[in-house]
Design a protein around this motif. Sequence first.
Motif, PDB file in Angstrom:
ATOM      1  N   GLY A   1      20.470  43.453 -33.145  1.00 25.45           N
ATOM      2  CA  GLY A   1      20.259  44.733 -34.023  1.00 25.45           C
ATOM      3  C   GLY A   1      21.478  45.502 -33.731  1.00 25.45           C
ATOM      4  O   GLY A   1      21.899  46.237 -34.819  1.00 25.45           O
ATOM      5  N   LEU A   2      21.886  45.878 -32.479  1.00 28.63           N
ATOM      6  CA  LEU A   2      22.812  47.092 -32.362  1.00 28.63           C
ATOM      7  C   LEU A   2      24.216  46.471 -33.046  1.00 28.63           C
ATOM      8  O   LEU A   2      24.952  47.264 -33.787  1.00 28.63           O
ATOM      9  N   LEU A   3      24.495  45.194 -32.677  1.00 28.76           N
ATOM     10  CA  LEU A   3      25.627  44.692 -33.037  1.00 28.76           C
ATOM     11  C   LEU A   3      25.743  44.494 -34.510  1.00 28.76           C
ATOM     12  O   LEU A   3      26.845  44.811 -35.412  1.00 28.76           O
TER      13      LEU A   3
ATOM     14  N   GLY B   1      29.404  48.854 -30.853  1.00 28.47           N
ATOM     15  CA  GLY B   1      30.304  48.117 -30.054  1.00 28.47           C
ATOM     16  C   GLY B   1      29.762  47.396 -29.227  1.00 28.47           C
ATOM     17  O   GLY B   1      28.321  47.757 -28.785  1.00 28.47           O
ATOM     18  N   LEU B   2      30.229  46.100 -28.535  1.00 30.51           N
ATOM     19  CA  LEU B   2      29.568  45.171 -27.572  1.00 30.51           C
ATOM     20  C   LEU B   2      29.321  46.065 -26.357  1.00 30.51           C
ATOM     21  O   LEU B   2      28.101  45.686 -25.697  1.00 30.51           O
ATOM     22  N   LEU B   3      30.058  46.979 -25.877  1.00 34.52           N
ATOM     23  CA  LEU B   3      29.972  47.481 -24.574  1.00 34.52           C
ATOM     24  C   LEU B   3      28.640  48.379 -24.611  1.00 34.52           C
ATOM     25  O   LEU B   3      27.621  48.496 -23.719  1.00 34.52           O
ATOM     26  N   PRO B   4      28.717  49.460 -25.623  1.00 30.52           N
ATOM     27  CA  PRO B   4      27.401  50.095 -25.647  1.00 30.52           C
ATOM     28  C   PRO B   4      26.268  49.810 -26.185  1.00 30.52           C
ATOM     29  O   PRO B   4      25.075  50.124 -25.735  1.00 30.52           O
ATOM     30  N   ALA B   5      26.529  48.463 -27.066  1.00 32.86           N
ATOM     31  CA  ALA B   5      25.156  47.949 -27.309  1.00 32.86           C
ATOM     32  C   ALA B   5      24.687  47.164 -26.050  1.00 32.86           C
ATOM     33  O   ALA B   5      23.493  47.096 -25.953  1.00 32.86           O
ATOM     34  N   LEU B   6      25.449  46.641 -25.185  1.00 31.16           N
ATOM     35  CA  LEU B   6      24.928  45.980 -24.098  1.00 31.16           C
ATOM     36  C   LEU B   6      24.375  46.950 -23.060  1.00 31.16           C
ATOM     37  O   LEU B   6      23.086  46.773 -22.463  1.00 31.16           O
ATOM     38  N   GLN B   7      24.667  48.390 -22.944  1.00 36.61           N
ATOM     39  CA  GLN B   7      24.391  49.085 -22.190  1.00 36.61           C
ATOM     40  C   GLN B   7      22.890  49.835 -22.652  1.00 36.61           C
ATOM     41  O   GLN B   7      22.149  49.993 -21.952  1.00 36.61           O
ATOM     42  N   THR B   8      22.878  49.955 -23.892  1.00 35.36           N
ATOM     43  CA  THR B   8      21.531  50.410 -24.351  1.00 35.36           C
ATOM     44  C   THR B   8      20.472  49.178 -24.552  1.00 35.36           C
ATOM     45  O   THR B   8      19.442  49.625 -24.394  1.00 35.36           O
ATOM     46  N   ALA B   9      20.913  47.796 -24.748  1.00 31.31           N
ATOM     47  CA  ALA B   9      19.959  46.646 -24.625  1.00 31.31           C
ATOM     48  C   ALA B   9      19.382  46.745 -23.415  1.00 31.31           C
ATOM     49  O   ALA B   9      18.119  46.159 -23.201  1.00 31.31           O
ATOM     50  N   ALA B  10      20.300  47.074 -22.447  1.00 30.30           N
ATOM     51  CA  ALA B  10      19.648  47.020 -20.962  1.00 30.30           C
ATOM     52  C   ALA B  10      18.526  48.039 -20.739  1.00 30.30           C
ATOM     53  O   ALA B  10      17.696  47.700 -19.880  1.00 30.30           O
ATOM     54  N   LEU B  11      18.572  48.889 -21.391  1.00 32.65           N
ATOM     55  CA  LEU B  11      17.326  49.992 -21.103  1.00 32.65           C
ATOM     56  C   LEU B  11      16.035  49.393 -21.619  1.00 32.65           C
ATOM     57  O   LEU B  11      14.914  50.070 -21.401  1.00 32.65           O
ATOM     58  N   VAL B  12      16.074  48.383 -22.895  1.00 33.41           N
ATOM     59  CA  VAL B  12      14.808  48.049 -23.295  1.00 33.41           C
ATOM     60  C   VAL B  12      14.360  46.707 -22.950  1.00 33.41           C
ATOM     61  O   VAL B  12      13.418  46.173 -23.705  1.00 33.41           O
ATOM     62  N   CYS B  13      15.081  46.043 -22.252  1.00 31.95           N
ATOM     63  CA  CYS B  13      14.650  44.504 -22.028  1.00 31.95           C
ATOM     64  C   CYS B  13      13.361  44.325 -21.271  1.00 31.95           C
ATOM     65  O   CYS B  13      13.139  43.248 -21.425  1.00 31.95           O
TER      66      CYS B  13
END
Length: 197
Positions: free
Chosen positions: A69-71, A76-88
């Motif tokens: 969803g973020l992508l 961007g992939l780096l901030p998207a990964l960091q944000t996705a880590a918070l909700v997994c």
Amino acid sequence: QMLIGISNILVHQGWIVLLALIASFDALRRYYRTPAGRYKIDGLKIRIPLLGPLFLKSATANLTGSLAGLLKSGVGLLPALQTAALVCGNEVLAEDARVAARNLSLGRRLSAELEATGRFPAMVVRMVAVAEDLGTLPEVLKEITVAYNDDVDYSIRRIMALIEPATVLCLGGVVGFVLVALYYPIFNMGNVFLSGA
């Protein structure tokens, strides 16, 4: 004697058992609130037989779904990964995502990072690798999310279907134990009288 012993424990010391259970649950809850405790317990959750794969697939679906969803929205992939880590929903996978974000900044590929964790199937790694080459990463991540969510739903239905007969068997065992404990002495007394006669 076993039945009487269990009954005495429940009647006279049941409150101690109840307090011990409550204290243990509260201590576990407090420990889970700490970063180290959350990482440790989440790591144990994904290693539990039968249920561990469900926890892992559910957390993976949360991670890939959020990332897709973020992508898709242009992050961007780096901030998207960091944000996705918070909700997994799993600190182990969240740490994997944060490590991947750091390594991606050094020029590594996402598929290589997923493979390095050892927690993702080879098929998922290959799908992500192909998606990176074709530029279709959001779409592929969405497909992985849907597949994992469907797999989790199906597995939960199977487990729920097994719980009912297992519960009936457990209750039947308890009732059978009580009946044997109550009637065996009576039958045994009858045998003693007959043998004495």
